[in-house]
Design an enzyme around this catalytic site. Structure first.
Site, PDB file in Angstrom:
ATOM      1  N   ARG A  99      -0.608   8.754   9.491  1.00  0.00           N
ATOM      2  CA  ARG A  99      -0.553   7.296   9.679  1.00  0.00           C
ATOM      3  C   ARG A  99      -0.156   6.587   8.396  1.00  0.00           C
ATOM      4  O   ARG A  99      -0.707   6.846   7.338  1.00  0.00           O
ATOM      5  CB  ARG A  99      -1.919   6.778  10.142  1.00  0.00           C
ATOM      6  CG  ARG A  99      -2.004   5.266  10.213  1.00  0.00           C
ATOM      7  CD  ARG A  99      -3.356   4.833  10.720  1.00  0.00           C
ATOM      8  NE  ARG A  99      -4.408   5.078   9.760  1.00  0.00           N
ATOM      9  CZ  ARG A  99      -4.939   4.147   8.962  1.00  0.00           C
ATOM     10  NH1 ARG A  99      -4.486   2.907   8.991  1.00  0.00           N
ATOM     11  NH2 ARG A  99      -5.923   4.448   8.146  1.00  0.00           N
ATOM     12  N   HIS A 155     -11.056  10.122   7.230  1.00  0.00           N
ATOM     13  CA  HIS A 155     -10.817   8.687   7.347  1.00  0.00           C
ATOM     14  C   HIS A 155     -10.261   8.251   8.701  1.00  0.00           C
ATOM     15  O   HIS A 155     -10.716   7.274   9.277  1.00  0.00           O
ATOM     16  CB  HIS A 155      -9.859   8.250   6.241  1.00  0.00           C
ATOM     17  CG  HIS A 155      -9.567   6.781   6.218  1.00  0.00           C
ATOM     18  ND1 HIS A 155     -10.548   5.828   6.023  1.00  0.00           N
ATOM     19  CD2 HIS A 155      -8.404   6.095   6.355  1.00  0.00           C
ATOM     20  CE1 HIS A 155     -10.004   4.618   6.038  1.00  0.00           C
ATOM     21  NE2 HIS A 155      -8.713   4.754   6.252  1.00  0.00           N
ATOM     22  N   GLU A 177       0.835  -1.197   0.000  1.00  0.00           N
ATOM     23  CA  GLU A 177       0.000   0.000   0.000  1.00  0.00           C
ATOM     24  C   GLU A 177       0.868   1.244   0.000  1.00  0.00           C
ATOM     25  O   GLU A 177       2.090   1.172   0.182  1.00  0.00           O
ATOM     26  CB  GLU A 177      -0.946  -0.007   1.210  1.00  0.00           C
ATOM     27  CG  GLU A 177      -1.949  -1.144   1.182  1.00  0.00           C
ATOM     28  CD  GLU A 177      -2.886  -1.164   2.362  1.00  0.00           C
ATOM     29  OE1 GLU A 177      -3.845  -1.956   2.332  1.00  0.00           O
ATOM     30  OE2 GLU A 177      -2.684  -0.391   3.314  1.00  0.00           O
ATOM     31  N   HIS A 228      -8.737  10.017   3.614  1.00  0.00           N
ATOM     32  CA  HIS A 228      -8.417   8.957   2.663  1.00  0.00           C
ATOM     33  C   HIS A 228      -8.581   9.523   1.259  1.00  0.00           C
ATOM     34  O   HIS A 228      -9.603  10.124   0.941  1.00  0.00           O
ATOM     35  CB  HIS A 228      -9.327   7.744   2.860  1.00  0.00           C
ATOM     36  CG  HIS A 228      -8.800   6.517   2.197  1.00  0.00           C
ATOM     37  ND1 HIS A 228      -8.809   6.358   0.830  1.00  0.00           N
ATOM     38  CD2 HIS A 228      -8.204   5.400   2.707  1.00  0.00           C
ATOM     39  CE1 HIS A 228      -8.262   5.193   0.530  1.00  0.00           C
ATOM     40  NE2 HIS A 228      -7.882   4.598   1.645  1.00  0.00           N
ATOM     41  N   ARG A 237      -0.690   9.058   2.088  1.00  0.00           N
ATOM     42  CA  ARG A 237      -2.062   9.549   1.970  1.00  0.00           C
ATOM     43  C   ARG A 237      -2.166  11.067   1.991  1.00  0.00           C
ATOM     44  O   ARG A 237      -2.994  11.648   1.289  1.00  0.00           O
ATOM     45  CB  ARG A 237      -2.917   8.964   3.099  1.00  0.00           C
ATOM     46  CG  ARG A 237      -3.197   7.493   2.899  1.00  0.00           C
ATOM     47  CD  ARG A 237      -3.927   6.911   4.087  1.00  0.00           C
ATOM     48  NE  ARG A 237      -4.298   5.529   3.812  1.00  0.00           N
ATOM     49  CZ  ARG A 237      -4.867   4.733   4.689  1.00  0.00           C
ATOM     50  NH1 ARG A 237      -5.131   5.161   5.909  1.00  0.00           N
ATOM     51  NH2 ARG A 237      -5.181   3.488   4.363  1.00  0.00           N
TER      52      ARG A 237
END
Length: 520
Positions: A384, A349, A116, A241, A288
């Site tokens: 994060r 998110h 990811e 997100h 992100r």
């Protein structure tokens, strides 16, 4: 009054993991889990991606995972915490598998590892695109096998009981003695007295309205801890997100997992141009914050409502295998991933800040612990890293369990008064709650979104103060309802996000204030 040894507020991965471990260790001690919706409704249930764990040591290493986490956190991670969480990951995952969790395997029978955004290697353990639901299923099954756990669904924790409430008021040490809880079906409010209380109540996404979180994510634990005078930190770091499915109607956003971009999908603007390589060398696999800010910039330039995720060049059979839920959801909206681009937009998110805790999950209030998204451990820093959240919850639930398993559970010698709602009435103006909720969410989206400014933040404070005063008046006059408490909690959380945003003078990770550009 209900007395218990351990009170857990929240039924996601953090709360359930702790409950299972402490109940198995001490079969004669009692655990009460309070959750405001059905027992399986939590942010955990909707986690698509997986658990980030270093397993393939030939290509991957703890050092690489630690470095990826530190880079994503943009200099604000606690390195000791990052090292602890990453190194404990494999052991915590093994426990979850031993409890019955099923994760995808490759043709050789090894765990199928995904990749990811922000990760340098393949290390995401997953169950198709329903990892959170599989974890939730596993933990609830375990909970129901343990007779010393009582799970109270449709029970809303209103406020923590502290020195402020009890008659034996020790002013030197601020302590927690349990919580006041509303039975949502009967309307009765009762006290749960507990030796130790764990806040594992999840995130704050509904503060923004447009969110990938379920409707229960209203920041209840953080607001309760704030009112009880616990330290709350890093609330400005709200992670958006980048790729929530854009739908013109409805505010609940369906998540298009980060793993889809890891699988090779491209982001394109309304003209079909693949724009991410212009913003970052990692393109779609940037972290992100960068992807969200890049999309935000594209939308501001074009005036469009959304950008697109292009999967048409991918192995569609492989896509269906890895992302069946996403494929079916798109198809239900007449979007054929094989031929159509998926309209996407950033949505609230995850919260990287929250209730400040140490490595043992202890808050700044005695007997009060926190883990999961409502806590601020120092792992995430300013942003994060994808799939580090389930890992963090597993590790901190274990740390709290280890700490509390060494402590005696003597009966608390305190007198807690019953909840007093004398003089209040059942509210008949529910429109006031609904109106203020919509106003609050619009305020946060417009003034406290992905890109902020001092002017917008200061205006937000003024508008929020008006909403706060109206809702506090309603709270004082009315009998308690869950919707009124949620609104009150979201106002507290919004205040924390705005005030701590104004305090930050440097852009970091997920926080971007255009007035701070000179300081970047």
């Amino acid at each position: 009054m209900l007395e218990t040894n351990y009170l857990v507020i929240g039924s996601g991965i953090a709360g359930l993991t702790f409950a299972v471990k402490i109940a198995e260790k001490f079969p004669k001690r009692t655990v009460v889990i309070v959750t405001k919706d059905s027992e399986d409704e939590s942010n955990t249930k909707y986690a698509q991606g997986g658990v980030a764990v270093v397993l393939n040591t030939e290509e991957d290493s703890f050092k690489k995972h630690i470095e990826d986490t530190l880079i994503a956190g943009d200099g604000l991670c606690n390195k000791e915490v990052v090292e602890m969480v990453v190194k404990e990951g494999p052991q915590r995952l093994r426990e979850l598998i031993e409890w019955g969790a099923n994760f995808d395997e490759d043709n050789d029978g090894n765990l199928d590892l995904g990749k990811e955004g922000g990760h340098s290697e393949y290390r995401i353990v997953h169950h198709k695109d329903l990892t959170g639901a599989e974890v939730e299923r596993t933990l609830l099954k375990r909970v129901h096998q343990l007779p010393n756990i009582t799970l109270l669904s449709h029970h809303f924790a209103i406020d923590l009981v502290t020195n402020h409430h009890v008659k034996e008021n020790n002013k030197e040490t601020l302590s927690c003695y349990g919580a006041y809880v509303l039975n949502e079906k009967t309307g009765n409010i009762f006290t749960i007295k507990s030796n130790a209380t764990l806040l594992a109540s999840g995130g704050i996404g509904c503060v923004y309205g447009h969110t990938t979180n379920p409707v229960i994510a209203t920041g209840d634990g953080i607001a309760m801890a704030y009112r009880a005078k616990a330290r709350i930190k890093d609330m400005e770091f709200v992670q958006f997100h980048p790729t929530a499915l854009y739908q013109e109607k409805g505010e609940s956003a369906f998540l298009i997992s980060e793993a889809v971009r890891g699988f090779g999908a491209y982001l394109r603007n309304g003209k079909g141009y693949r724009f991410m390589p212009d913003y970052d060398d990692r393109a779609e696999l940037a972290s992100r914050d960068i992807v969200s800010q890049s999309i935000d910039a594209e939308l501001k330039k074009s005036g469009d409502n959304n950008v697109y995720l292009d999967c048409t060049h991918l192995d569609i059979e492989g896509f269906k295998k890895h992302f069946p839920t996403i494929y079916d959801k798109c198809l239900s909206l007449h979007i054929n991933v094989e031929t159509d681009w998926i309209p996407v937009v950033p949505a609230s998110h995850y919260l990287c800040g929250g209730i400040k805790v140490n490595k043992k999950g202890k808050t700044t209030i005695n007997n009060l612990f926190s883990c999961g998204e409502c806590s601020r451990t120092g792992l995430h820093g300013a942003n994060r890293l994808a799939s580090n959240s389930l890992l963090e919850a597993l590790v901190y639930a274990h740390n709290i369990y280890k700490h509390l398993s060494k402590k005696d559970c003597k009966s608390l010698n305190v007198q807690i008064p019953e909840w007093n709602d004398e003089g209040t009435v059942i509210p008949d103006e529910h429109v006031l709650i609904k109106h203020n909720l919509k106003g609050l969410q619009a305020l946060m989206r417009d003034y406290v979104g992905i890109v902020r400014s001092n002017r917008r933040l200061k205006r937000a404070i003024k508008h929020l103060d008006l909403i706060y005063k109206e809702v506090e008046d309603l709270y004082r006059e009315s009998k308690i309802t869950a919707s009124l408490c949620e609104l009150r909690n979201m106002i507290n959380v919004s205040h924390l996000i705005i005030s701590q945003s104004l305090e930050r003078k440097e852009n970091k990770g997920g926080y971007f204030n255009k007035d701070n550009v000179k300081n970047k």
